[in-house]
Scaffold this motif. Structure first.
Motif, PDB file in Angstrom:
ATOM      1  N   VAL A  22       3.540 -17.014  36.410  1.00 13.62           N
ATOM      2  CA  VAL A  22       4.756 -17.768  36.102  1.00 13.62           C
ATOM      3  C   VAL A  22       4.592 -18.307  34.689  1.00 13.62           C
ATOM      4  O   VAL A  22       3.679 -19.088  34.417  1.00 13.62           O
ATOM      5  CB  VAL A  22       4.982 -18.932  37.088  1.00 13.62           C
ATOM      6  N   MET A  23       5.454 -17.878  33.790  1.00 15.35           N
ATOM      7  CA  MET A  23       5.400 -18.303  32.386  1.00 15.35           C
ATOM      8  C   MET A  23       6.648 -19.112  32.073  1.00 15.35           C
ATOM      9  O   MET A  23       7.769 -18.613  32.226  1.00 15.35           O
ATOM     10  CB  MET A  23       5.310 -17.083  31.472  1.00 15.35           C
ATOM     11  N   ALA A  24       6.452 -20.370  31.657  1.00 13.19           N
ATOM     12  CA  ALA A  24       7.584 -21.238  31.333  1.00 13.19           C
ATOM     13  C   ALA A  24       7.445 -21.776  29.924  1.00 13.19           C
ATOM     14  O   ALA A  24       6.352 -22.186  29.510  1.00 13.19           O
ATOM     15  CB  ALA A  24       7.655 -22.396  32.326  1.00 13.19           C
ATOM     16  N   LEU A  25       8.572 -21.774  29.177  1.00  6.83           N
ATOM     17  CA  LEU A  25       8.645 -22.387  27.853  1.00  6.83           C
ATOM     18  C   LEU A  25       9.737 -23.452  27.900  1.00  6.83           C
ATOM     19  O   LEU A  25      10.930 -23.141  27.767  1.00  6.83           O
ATOM     20  CB  LEU A  25       8.961 -21.344  26.780  1.00  6.83           C
ATOM     21  N   PRO A  26       9.355 -24.693  28.143  1.00  9.00           N
ATOM     22  CA  PRO A  26      10.357 -25.747  28.346  1.00  9.00           C
ATOM     23  C   PRO A  26      11.330 -25.913  27.183  1.00  9.00           C
ATOM     24  O   PRO A  26      12.499 -26.218  27.397  1.00  9.00           O
ATOM     25  CB  PRO A  26       9.490 -27.004  28.537  1.00  9.00           C
ATOM     26  N   ALA A  27      10.881 -25.724  25.940  1.00  9.39           N
ATOM     27  CA  ALA A  27      11.772 -25.925  24.799  1.00  9.39           C
ATOM     28  C   ALA A  27      12.971 -24.995  24.838  1.00  9.39           C
ATOM     29  O   ALA A  27      14.039 -25.331  24.335  1.00  9.39           O
ATOM     30  CB  ALA A  27      10.999 -25.720  23.491  1.00  9.39           C
ATOM     31  N   ALA A  28      12.797 -23.801  25.438  1.00 10.36           N
ATOM     32  CA  ALA A  28      13.888 -22.827  25.508  1.00 10.36           C
ATOM     33  C   ALA A  28      14.539 -22.785  26.882  1.00 10.36           C
ATOM     34  O   ALA A  28      15.518 -22.066  27.074  1.00 10.36           O
ATOM     35  CB  ALA A  28      13.368 -21.436  25.154  1.00 10.36           C
ATOM     36  N   GLY A  29      13.978 -23.521  27.842  1.00 12.01           N
ATOM     37  CA  GLY A  29      14.510 -23.465  29.195  1.00 12.01           C
ATOM     38  C   GLY A  29      14.301 -22.119  29.854  1.00 12.01           C
ATOM     39  O   GLY A  29      15.101 -21.689  30.689  1.00 12.01           O
ATOM     40  N   VAL A  30      13.209 -21.435  29.502  1.00 11.31           N
ATOM     41  CA  VAL A  30      12.938 -20.083  29.982  1.00 11.31           C
ATOM     42  C   VAL A  30      11.809 -20.108  31.002  1.00 11.31           C
ATOM     43  O   VAL A  30      10.774 -20.759  30.791  1.00 11.31           O
ATOM     44  CB  VAL A  30      12.559 -19.161  28.808  1.00 11.31           C
ATOM     45  N   ILE A  31      12.012 -19.389  32.110  1.00 11.44           N
ATOM     46  CA  ILE A  31      10.962 -19.193  33.110  1.00 11.44           C
ATOM     47  C   ILE A  31      10.916 -17.704  33.440  1.00 11.44           C
ATOM     48  O   ILE A  31      11.920 -17.112  33.842  1.00 11.44           O
ATOM     49  CB  ILE A  31      11.224 -19.993  34.407  1.00 11.44           C
ATOM     50  N   GLY A  32       9.745 -17.090  33.245  1.00 12.92           N
ATOM     51  CA  GLY A  32       9.533 -15.699  33.621  1.00 12.92           C
ATOM     52  C   GLY A  32       8.580 -15.621  34.797  1.00 12.92           C
ATOM     53  O   GLY A  32       7.562 -16.328  34.835  1.00 12.92           O
ATOM     54  N   LEU A  33       8.896 -14.784  35.765  1.00 13.52           N
ATOM     55  CA  LEU A  33       8.079 -14.647  36.966  1.00 13.52           C
ATOM     56  C   LEU A  33       7.804 -13.174  37.212  1.00 13.52           C
ATOM     57  O   LEU A  33       8.693 -12.332  37.078  1.00 13.52           O
ATOM     58  CB  LEU A  33       8.815 -15.254  38.169  1.00 13.52           C
ATOM     59  N   GLY A  34       6.564 -12.849  37.568  1.00 13.66           N
ATOM     60  CA  GLY A  34       6.258 -11.452  37.847  1.00 13.66           C
ATOM     61  C   GLY A  34       4.785 -11.216  38.059  1.00 13.66           C
ATOM     62  O   GLY A  34       4.030 -12.138  38.386  1.00 13.66           O
ATOM     63  N   LEU A  72      11.324 -29.888  20.003  1.00 15.60           N
ATOM     64  CA  LEU A  72      10.474 -28.957  20.746  1.00 15.60           C
ATOM     65  C   LEU A  72       9.830 -29.628  21.942  1.00 15.60           C
ATOM     66  O   LEU A  72       9.721 -29.051  23.029  1.00 15.60           O
ATOM     67  CB  LEU A  72       9.370 -28.401  19.834  1.00 15.60           C
ATOM     68  N   GLY A  73       9.358 -30.846  21.770  1.00  9.85           N
ATOM     69  CA  GLY A  73       8.630 -31.532  22.830  1.00  9.85           C
ATOM     70  C   GLY A  73       7.140 -31.252  22.747  1.00  9.85           C
ATOM     71  O   GLY A  73       6.656 -30.544  21.861  1.00  9.85           O
ATOM     72  N   ASP A  74       6.403 -31.801  23.683  1.00  9.15           N
ATOM     73  CA  ASP A  74       4.947 -31.665  23.669  1.00  9.15           C
ATOM     74  C   ASP A  74       4.476 -30.310  24.173  1.00  9.15           C
ATOM     75  O   ASP A  74       3.544 -29.717  23.638  1.00  9.15           O
ATOM     76  CB  ASP A  74       4.309 -32.755  24.543  1.00  9.15           C
ATOM     77  N   THR A  75       5.109 -29.815  25.222  1.00  5.44           N
ATOM     78  CA  THR A  75       4.594 -28.641  25.927  1.00  5.44           C
ATOM     79  C   THR A  75       5.066 -27.348  25.273  1.00  5.44           C
ATOM     80  O   THR A  75       6.265 -27.086  25.175  1.00  5.44           O
ATOM     81  CB  THR A  75       5.046 -28.651  27.402  1.00  5.44           C
ATOM     82  N   HIS A  76       4.093 -26.557  24.840  1.00  3.07           N
ATOM     83  CA  HIS A  76       4.402 -25.238  24.286  1.00  3.07           C
ATOM     84  C   HIS A  76       4.725 -24.269  25.419  1.00  3.07           C
ATOM     85  O   HIS A  76       5.804 -23.687  25.469  1.00  3.07           O
ATOM     86  CB  HIS A  76       3.207 -24.750  23.470  1.00  3.07           C
ATOM     87  N   PHE A  77       3.779 -24.098  26.347  1.00  2.00           N
ATOM     88  CA  PHE A  77       4.058 -23.230  27.503  1.00  2.00           C
ATOM     89  C   PHE A  77       3.202 -23.643  28.690  1.00  2.00           C
ATOM     90  O   PHE A  77       2.171 -24.301  28.555  1.00  2.00           O
ATOM     91  CB  PHE A  77       3.831 -21.753  27.174  1.00  2.00           C
ATOM     92  N   VAL A  78       3.694 -23.248  29.864  1.00  2.00           N
ATOM     93  CA  VAL A  78       2.952 -23.395  31.122  1.00  2.00           C
ATOM     94  C   VAL A  78       2.744 -21.994  31.674  1.00  2.00           C
ATOM     95  O   VAL A  78       3.691 -21.213  31.757  1.00  2.00           O
ATOM     96  CB  VAL A  78       3.731 -24.259  32.139  1.00  2.00           C
ATOM     97  N   ASN A  79       1.514 -21.692  32.030  1.00  3.40           N
ATOM     98  CA  ASN A  79       1.200 -20.370  32.577  1.00  3.40           C
ATOM     99  C   ASN A  79       0.468 -20.561  33.901  1.00  3.40           C
ATOM    100  O   ASN A  79      -0.664 -21.059  33.932  1.00  3.40           O
ATOM    101  CB  ASN A  79       0.337 -19.575  31.599  1.00  3.40           C
TER     102      ASN A  79
END
Length: 648
Positions: free
Chosen positions: A108-120, A79-86
């Motif tokens: 901007v919502m990012a979840l590094p463990a899944a490689g997901v970035i949502g923008l809106g 998973l890594g350290d970072t849960h999410f970046v908002n």
């Protein structure tokens, strides 16, 4: 690449140097003189990881990991350290400063463990909000934004849906392995689902997105910056020319309404395009114990203080309500209440003499007279709580004022509100399309005021117990002027008791309510509030004996057999809460005469129905400290209500 690396790096997102570099890159797209930029980085906690490993991972995937020798520690490392970046970017045109708990913003919502970035564009969320209601409100707000965009301009993105926070809706490139182990085809079609790496907090943040798009990390920094520019331009348009996005207050008022009633929010929006009216006139109805009064109080505080959040603690809402004495009022309707009490009347006042005045008038003991004989009677104009709130709202149009009317169906509405009932509707208020004035019976002498308009900043919230009187019987004039919002029982809020032999409160309430609904109707269901404070089996037994069973006896007065049907008790069953006796047939024992002899004397016998009394093993009210004689028996009697039927 500073920003993209910051959003996708599992371990370095919390690094201060990386964060500063990302902020500097954002400032190139969002100049400081026009935008507030705020970054939140949340790391996984051990509780987060334990919940993901134990509950959220699909069974086939977890089994595959364990077969490959992986455990929770290796999953943690993956998973890594970072849960999410908002990242929240708010236009200063509508924000004096960045406030993450109000209004809307580019997110901007990012979840590094899944490689997901949502923008809106997203609104804020609150911990106690239901994500489904939040998602519906967000979809409504997207329609408002899209319809308000100038001709030739489109709102980027799409509606956020459940697949975005529970499935693979935001994945550009599917993730098909975890920690080097391939995801079985039977687990989410062989792809990682976002719920496997996210918490409920992320779910609610994603549900708050009004419009969203997925960003492909392999498009590079240039692609990300280009999309940020497109959203910047759209947000600038919203902030300058698309109501209610031009005002935090207007946006929050519409959003709060949409969370409860999309139709009412749509109506308010239509009215706001034509006039300045913004009034809420609403009744929360439902069975007893569903939290109608709490809902009304919480909504009243939100109307006055848009950014208020009680964190799910009802006492905080009531404390805040009681502190807002100048802007909120609480009134309970009852049969004796009338127009003269709630609105206006002429009332006598009695001036009592002081002790010194009595002493001066009395010379001897024989001359003493009752105090009333020395009083003066005068008359004054009485303004009831509703009229006082009307005047306060008229005098301060910049603030919101709320009258909460509890048990609104227990009073004679027409008798209490009188002519005010015609002016309740939002479009009949001061400043609306069709304002209606009310003629006061006792105008103030100073300015000979006789006509009064209800202001748009005065709101009425009522509560109605549907078990007291079916809402179909409510005055049609009232039904047309108030929005009716159902507050149903929520068994999902209840949990089993922590005792060794627990009582499943959710199942208990669901079972009783299904049976009541079948026999009497949904308006007689029982609310979850009866059990919310139960922390042990002992509490549940006491609640059943002192609150629920007396309520059921009232519901089924004269027909205890139906009450027993709801409780699933048969006369010959084990572990009943009641001792059940058949109708009395021992006529001779009762009267010491035969039935024929009594008939000759003119007596006409009447058969009595079932006799039911509480079994003392379940509840003995005659003890010094009332309670069950046998707690284990009492627990079994309650569990039998929702137990699976015994197969023949």
């Amino acid at each position: 690449m500073a920003l993209l690396n910051f959003l996708t790096n599992k371990a370095a997102a919390h690094d201060a140097t990386a964060k500063l570099a990302a902020i500097n890159e954002l400032k190139a797209v969002f100049p400081e003189d026009s935008w507030n930029v705020e970054i939140e980085v949340r790391e996984y906690t051990q509780d987060n990881i334990a919940n993901l490993w134990n509950n959220e991972l699909r069974k086939p995937l977890k089994a595959a990991l364990e077969t490959a020798g992986k455990d929770r520690n290796s999953f943690d490392a993956w998973l890594g350290d970072t849960h999410f970046v908002n990242i929240r970017i708010a236009p200063k045109r509508i924000f004096e400063r960045s406030r993450s708990n109000q209004g809307w913003r580019i997110s901007v919502m990012a979840l590094p463990a899944a490689g997901v970035i949502g923008l809106g564009i997203a609104s804020h969320y609150q911990g106690g909000q239901n994500h489904n209601a939040l998602g519906r409100a967000s979809a409504f707000l997207r329609d408002v934004a899209a319809n308000g965009m100038p001709d030739g301009s489109d709102l980027p993105g799409r509606v956020a849906v459940a697949e975005d926070w529970d499935g693979t809706g935001l994945f550009i490139a599917p993730v098909r392995q975890v920690d080097g182990v391939a995801i079985p085809a039977t687990s989410d079609d062989g792809m990682l689902a976002l719920k496997s790496v996210r918490t409920t907090t992320v779910k609610k943040i994603l549900a708050s997105f009004i419009s969203i798009e997925a960003i492909a990390p392999n498009d590079g920094e240039a692609g990300l910056v280009a999309r940020l520019g497109a959203w910047r331009d759209a947000a600038s348009t919203l902030a300058t020319s698309v109501p209610p996005y031009t005002s935090v207050q207007d946006f929050e008022a519409l959003r709060a309404l949409a969370l409860q009633d999309i139709a009412a929010a749509s109506l308010r929006l239509q009215l706001s395009h034509k006039s300045a009216t913004r009034s809420t006139v609403r009744i929360f109805y439902g069975p007893p114990g569903t939290g109608k009064t709490l809902t009304a109080v919480r909504n009243a505080v939100k109307l006055v203080d848009v950014g208020f959040d009680d964190g799910g603690d009802p006492s905080v809402s009531f404390a805040r309500f009681n502190a807002l004495t100048e802007q909120v009022a609480f009134l309970t309707f009852h049969q004796a209440l009338q127009y003269e009490d709630a609105i206006e009347s002429i009332r006598p006042t009695v001036d009592l003499p002081t002790a010194e005045e009595i002493d001066e008038d009395v010379d001897t003991e024989e001359d003493k007279v009752p105090v009333a004989a020395n009083t003066g009677v005068a008359y004054r104009r009485h303004e009831g709580v509703i009229l006082r709130m009307i005047r306060a709202a008229l005098e301060d149009p910049a603030k919101e004022f709320v009258v909460v009317i509890d048990e609104i169906n227990r009073g004679d509405i027409s008798r209490i509100l009188g002519p005010l009932i015609s002016a309740l509707e939002p479009d009949k208020r001061l400043g609306a399309e069709y304002p209606i004035s009310v003629e006061l019976q006792y105008p103030r002498a100073g300015n000979l005021e006789s006509r009064l308009f209800l202001p748009a900043n005065l709101h009425f919230l009522g509560t109605m117990n549907s078990a007291d009187r079916n809402i179909a019987l409510v005055d049609h004039a009232l039904r047309r002027r108030f929005d009716f919002v159902a507050i149903p029982p929520e068994p999902a809020l209840l949990r089993p008791t922590p005792d060794a032999n627990p009582i499943d409160l959710g199942k208990l309430l669901s079972t009783i309510n299904r049976r009541i609904t079948h026999v009497l109707g949904a308006e007689y269901a029982i609310g979850h509030g009866y059990f919310m404070s139960c922390e042990s089996n002992e509490d549940v037994i006491r609640t059943m004996a002192r609150k629920l069973l007396p309520l059921l006896e009232e519901y089924f007065f004269g027909n205890p057999g139906l009450m027993l049907l709801v409780l699933g008790e048969a006369p010959d069953a084990d572990d009943n809460m009641h001792v059940i006796t058949e109708p009395n047939t021992a006529y001779e024992t009762l009267f010491n005469l035969s039935r024929e002899q009594a008939s000759a004397l003119g007596y006409r016998s009447q058969e009595t129905g079932l006799s039911v009394v509480l079994d003392p093993r379940f509840w003995n009210g005659n003890k010094l400290l009332p309670g069950p004689d046998d707690e284990a028996y009492a627990v079994r009697a309650i569990q039998n209500i929702y137990a699976d039927p015994v197969q023949p």
